[in-house]
Design an enzyme around this catalytic site. Structure first.
Site, PDB file in Angstrom:
ATOM      1  N   ASP A  21     -23.442  42.729   5.558  1.00 26.41           N
ATOM      2  CA  ASP A  21     -24.819  43.169   5.297  1.00 26.41           C
ATOM      3  C   ASP A  21     -25.019  44.585   5.829  1.00 26.41           C
ATOM      4  O   ASP A  21     -24.878  44.816   7.025  1.00 26.41           O
ATOM      5  CB  ASP A  21     -25.778  42.183   5.988  1.00 26.41           C
ATOM      6  CG  ASP A  21     -27.213  42.630   5.890  1.00 26.41           C
ATOM      7  OD1 ASP A  21     -27.533  43.416   4.965  1.00 26.41           O
ATOM      8  OD2 ASP A  21     -28.025  42.180   6.723  1.00 26.41           O
ATOM      9  N   ASP A  25     -31.019  42.800   6.229  1.00 26.00           N
ATOM     10  CA  ASP A  25     -31.902  41.734   5.714  1.00 26.00           C
ATOM     11  C   ASP A  25     -31.248  40.359   5.833  1.00 26.00           C
ATOM     12  O   ASP A  25     -31.795  39.361   5.359  1.00 26.00           O
ATOM     13  CB  ASP A  25     -32.343  42.022   4.272  1.00 26.00           C
ATOM     14  CG  ASP A  25     -31.182  41.983   3.286  1.00 26.00           C
ATOM     15  OD1 ASP A  25     -30.016  41.804   3.720  1.00 26.00           O
ATOM     16  OD2 ASP A  25     -31.421  42.155   2.067  1.00 26.00           O
ATOM     17  N   ASP A  98     -17.149  38.437 -11.816  1.00 21.96           N
ATOM     18  CA  ASP A  98     -17.321  37.038 -12.193  1.00 21.96           C
ATOM     19  C   ASP A  98     -18.109  36.995 -13.494  1.00 21.96           C
ATOM     20  O   ASP A  98     -19.123  37.680 -13.633  1.00 21.96           O
ATOM     21  CB  ASP A  98     -18.096  36.303 -11.086  1.00 21.96           C
ATOM     22  CG  ASP A  98     -17.563  34.911 -10.828  1.00 21.96           C
ATOM     23  OD1 ASP A  98     -17.494  34.132 -11.798  1.00 21.96           O
ATOM     24  OD2 ASP A  98     -17.240  34.591  -9.675  1.00 21.96           O
ATOM     25  N   ASP A 199     -16.109  31.742 -14.953  1.00 18.02           N
ATOM     26  CA  ASP A 199     -16.650  30.531 -14.343  1.00 18.02           C
ATOM     27  C   ASP A 199     -16.583  29.347 -15.321  1.00 18.02           C
ATOM     28  O   ASP A 199     -17.047  29.471 -16.465  1.00 18.02           O
ATOM     29  CB  ASP A 199     -18.112  30.813 -13.980  1.00 18.02           C
ATOM     30  CG  ASP A 199     -18.717  29.757 -13.084  1.00 18.02           C
ATOM     31  OD1 ASP A 199     -18.309  29.674 -11.923  1.00 18.02           O
ATOM     32  OD2 ASP A 199     -19.612  29.029 -13.555  1.00 18.02           O
ATOM     33  N   GLU A 256     -11.564  29.809 -14.588  1.00 16.58           N
ATOM     34  CA  GLU A 256     -11.741  28.655 -13.694  1.00 16.58           C
ATOM     35  C   GLU A 256     -11.828  27.414 -14.571  1.00 16.58           C
ATOM     36  O   GLU A 256     -12.681  27.341 -15.457  1.00 16.58           O
ATOM     37  CB  GLU A 256     -13.019  28.813 -12.871  1.00 16.58           C
ATOM     38  CG  GLU A 256     -13.151  27.714 -11.833  1.00 16.58           C
ATOM     39  CD  GLU A 256     -14.582  27.368 -11.459  1.00 16.58           C
ATOM     40  OE1 GLU A 256     -14.784  26.822 -10.378  1.00 16.58           O
ATOM     41  OE2 GLU A 256     -15.498  27.610 -12.269  1.00 16.58           O
ATOM     42  N   HIS A 329     -14.987  30.096  -2.566  1.00 16.83           N
ATOM     43  CA  HIS A 329     -16.361  29.851  -2.101  1.00 16.83           C
ATOM     44  C   HIS A 329     -16.837  28.423  -2.387  1.00 16.83           C
ATOM     45  O   HIS A 329     -17.936  28.062  -1.978  1.00 16.83           O
ATOM     46  CB  HIS A 329     -17.303  30.855  -2.766  1.00 16.83           C
ATOM     47  CG  HIS A 329     -17.373  30.647  -4.255  1.00 16.83           C
ATOM     48  ND1 HIS A 329     -16.298  30.909  -5.085  1.00 16.83           N
ATOM     49  CD2 HIS A 329     -18.350  30.162  -5.046  1.00 16.83           C
ATOM     50  CE1 HIS A 329     -16.631  30.601  -6.322  1.00 16.83           C
ATOM     51  NE2 HIS A 329     -17.861  30.142  -6.340  1.00 16.83           N
ATOM     52  N   ASP A 330     -16.056  27.640  -3.127  1.00 16.83           N
ATOM     53  CA  ASP A 330     -16.426  26.247  -3.419  1.00 16.83           C
ATOM     54  C   ASP A 330     -15.620  25.255  -2.595  1.00 16.83           C
ATOM     55  O   ASP A 330     -15.807  24.045  -2.720  1.00 16.83           O
ATOM     56  CB  ASP A 330     -16.152  25.923  -4.898  1.00 16.83           C
ATOM     57  CG  ASP A 330     -17.036  26.705  -5.829  1.00 16.83           C
ATOM     58  OD1 ASP A 330     -18.171  27.042  -5.447  1.00 16.83           O
ATOM     59  OD2 ASP A 330     -16.587  26.987  -6.968  1.00 16.83           O
TER      60      ASP A 330
END
Ligand code: NOJ
Length: 561
Positions: A21, A25, A98, A199, A256, A329-330
């Site tokens: 970041d 935020d 992606d 995806d 994917e 990330h899954d």
């Protein structure tokens, strides 16, 4: 074997929300990524796969896109994106975006128009069905709970959403929609991006007769997957996409593909198929799934894991190409899932699984933080979780199907937020990820597991990954050699050879806390050997015919035949 650059590269996945970041935020952003490009260059990776950065209401953290041609406000601006792309290219790093086109967000202008009236010119961009009996058109369950069909009052019809109801499926039967997608892909490629990770792209062609799915015991909904995974027109659609959007450019692509088989994988990635470069299959990451999938995991055997890898390695050896991954990330963190995240074995086992994967044939993917040795997180309060899949599973499965404690075991082992806690940059508050309050809590182990620490330590997991990447650049056999499993039946050792001409790699990995003996099979003969890498400073001159291994030991030898 055809030689190409995307077979020779190493890819690093960035999940932007959790990466870095820059403006305090609490949410990772594009300028945060730009600032870390020198770090990635130091690691030595060639390509970044960037999880979605497009406009999105974030029902599924960017996998629900409301505008494919603009950047999410929280992540920055298109100017920020352009600067990042230039900087990455200056460092010789390519960017793979992606592409999420099985579905959009329900807040996309296409869907807002589509739902207004049956006569809208956007109606057929999505999949609408009417039923006479008031029941949804099929009994299929959605990935994030409930039915895949959502009734829409305004026109009295149902729309299909394989994921959340805020992720309506796009209608690929409609050529106008398909052209919109190709045009959008060209927009990004013309900007200079280098390819796409697609995806759930093997879901885009549905069996348009929409049959009922089988209802398995203990489930409320039917399983419709065989009517949308690798569906009837999938190859036609991907070939068309390739022709219209990809072929004019030199791209890297990976699809994917949950539920893809080796046979299908060959069709998707074979050199004459003109579809994709490689696919992500799910066979290894599904190991140990219980009745409720990842939420009630069971033990798995090393022989099962080896069989899966070996099948894909041999299956795509002649034609096609593998992608290699432990995590994304899954998925949970690689070390926690495949190694051992205890204090004693975290680093050693992390290096071992890295060597095991990176020495196989295919393009390796490193998920952010893997090179630091990050681990799963154990939040104890469901309110600390952010992932829609986790929260909905908790809502839908407890207490009727799983107790609170049972599902928490599953969440701790396999939940997606394990991979989504912020990258641990240093030991300062919030791990140096943000000056603000992070959108999801940092894993408390950041004080000792962080990038600053691993960069300083020459013996760290970071430097081990760096060396694996360098070895790939120096040894063609790592990229192109053929794969053969050895000691197949062994439940502790994952060992294999890679062969190219008169050169051979011998990869020996102990997946256990025990000290099994490695035995070199008679058919592996060599005239000389060189130890390329090891995670325990092994003695170079040791005999390898009969080798007692230490817990989680890994060694890679280069043999001359
Ligand atoms: C797969 C993505 O990797 C995952 O994060 C997402 O939730 C689903 N597809 C839906 O887009």
């Amino acid at each position: 074997m055809n030689k190409t650059w995307w077979k020779e590269c190493v890819i690093y996945q960035i999940y932007p929300r959790s990466f870095n970041d820059s403006n305090g935020d609490g949410i990772g952003d594009i300028n945060g990524i730009t600032g870390k490009i020198p770090y990635l260059s130091e690691l030595g990776i060639d390509v970044i796969w960037l999880s979605p950065v497009y406009q999105s209401p974030n029902d599924d953290n960017g996998y629900d896109i409301s505008d494919y041609r603009n950047i999410m406000d929280e992540f920055g601006t298109m100017e920020d994106f352009d600067r990042m792309l230039v900087k990455a290219h200056e460092y010789g790093i390519k960017i793979m975006m992606d592409l999420v086109v099985n579905h959009s967000s329900d807040e996309h202008q296409w869907f807002r128009e589509s739902r207004k009236s049956k006569d809208s010119s956007y109606r057929d961009y999505y999949i609408w069905k009417k039923t006479d009996n008031g029941e949804p058109p099929t009994n299929w369950g959605a990935a994030f709970g409930g039915s895949v069909w959502e009734y829409d009052e305004q026109t009295g019809e149902y729309y299909l959403h394989l994921f959340s109801k805020k992720q309506p499926d796009l209608n690929w039967e409609n050529p106008v929609l398909r052209n919109e997608v190709y045009e959008m892909m060209r927009f990004w490629l013309d900007k200079g991006i280098d390819g796409f990770r697609m995806d759930v792209v093997n879901f885009i062609s549905k069996d348009t007769s929409y049959p009922q799915g089988e209802i398995r015991e203990g489930h409320n909904y039917g399983d419709g997957s065989k009517y949308y995974m690798n569906g009837p027109r999938i190859h036609e659609f991907l070939q068309e996409m390739n022709k219209e959007a990809l072929s004019p450019y030199d791209t890297i692509t990976v699809g994917e593909m949950p539920g893809v088989t080796v046979e299908e994988g060959k069709l998707y990635t074979g050199k004459d198929s003109n579809e994709l470069n490689m696919v992500f299959h799910f066979e290894h990451v599904g190991l140990g799934d219980g009745q409720y999938g990842k939420w009630d995991p069971r033990p798995w055997k090393l022989t099962e894991l080896k069989e899966i890898f070996s099948k894909w390695q041999k299956g795509l050896e002649e034609d096609g190409w593998n992608s290699l991954y432990w995590s994304n990330h899954d998925q949970p963190r690689a070390i926690s899932r495949w190694g051992n995240d205890s204090e004693e074995y975290r680093v050693i086992s992390g290096k071992m699984i890295a060597a095991c994967l990176h020495m196989m044939q295919g393009t390796p993917y490193i998920y952010q933080g893997e090179e630091i040795g990050m681990t799963n997180v154990k939040f104890t309060d469901i309110n600390d979780y952010r992932d829609i899949e986790t929260l909905n599973a908790y809502r839908d499965l407890t207490p009727d199907f799983l107790t609170h404690d049972e599902i928490f075991k599953g969440i701790h082992k396999r939940g997606r937020d394990n991979a989504r806690t912020p990258v641990q940059w240093d030991a300062s508050p919030n791990s140096g990820f943000t000056d603000g309050t992070p959108w999801i809590n940092v894993n408390p182990n950041y004080e000792w597991i962080n990038a600053e620490a691993v960069l300083k330590d020459e013996d760290s997991i970071f430097h081990f990954y760096k060396k694996l990447i360098q070895l790939r650049k120096q040894n063609e056999v790592i990229v192109y050699g053929t794969f053969d499993l050895i000691m197949e039946e062994n439940e502790q050792i994952f060992a294999y050879t890679r062969t190219l001409g008169n050169e051979q790699l011998l990869v020996i990995c102990n997946f256990s806390e025990e000290t099994p003996d490695f035995k070199l099979p008679d058919h592996v003969r060599y005239s000389s050997k060189e130890l390329l890498i090891s995670n325990l400073n092994a003695n170079e001159n040791e005999e390898i015919e009969n080798l007692p291994l230490k817990p989680y030991e890994a060694r890679v030898y280069r043999l001359m035949i």
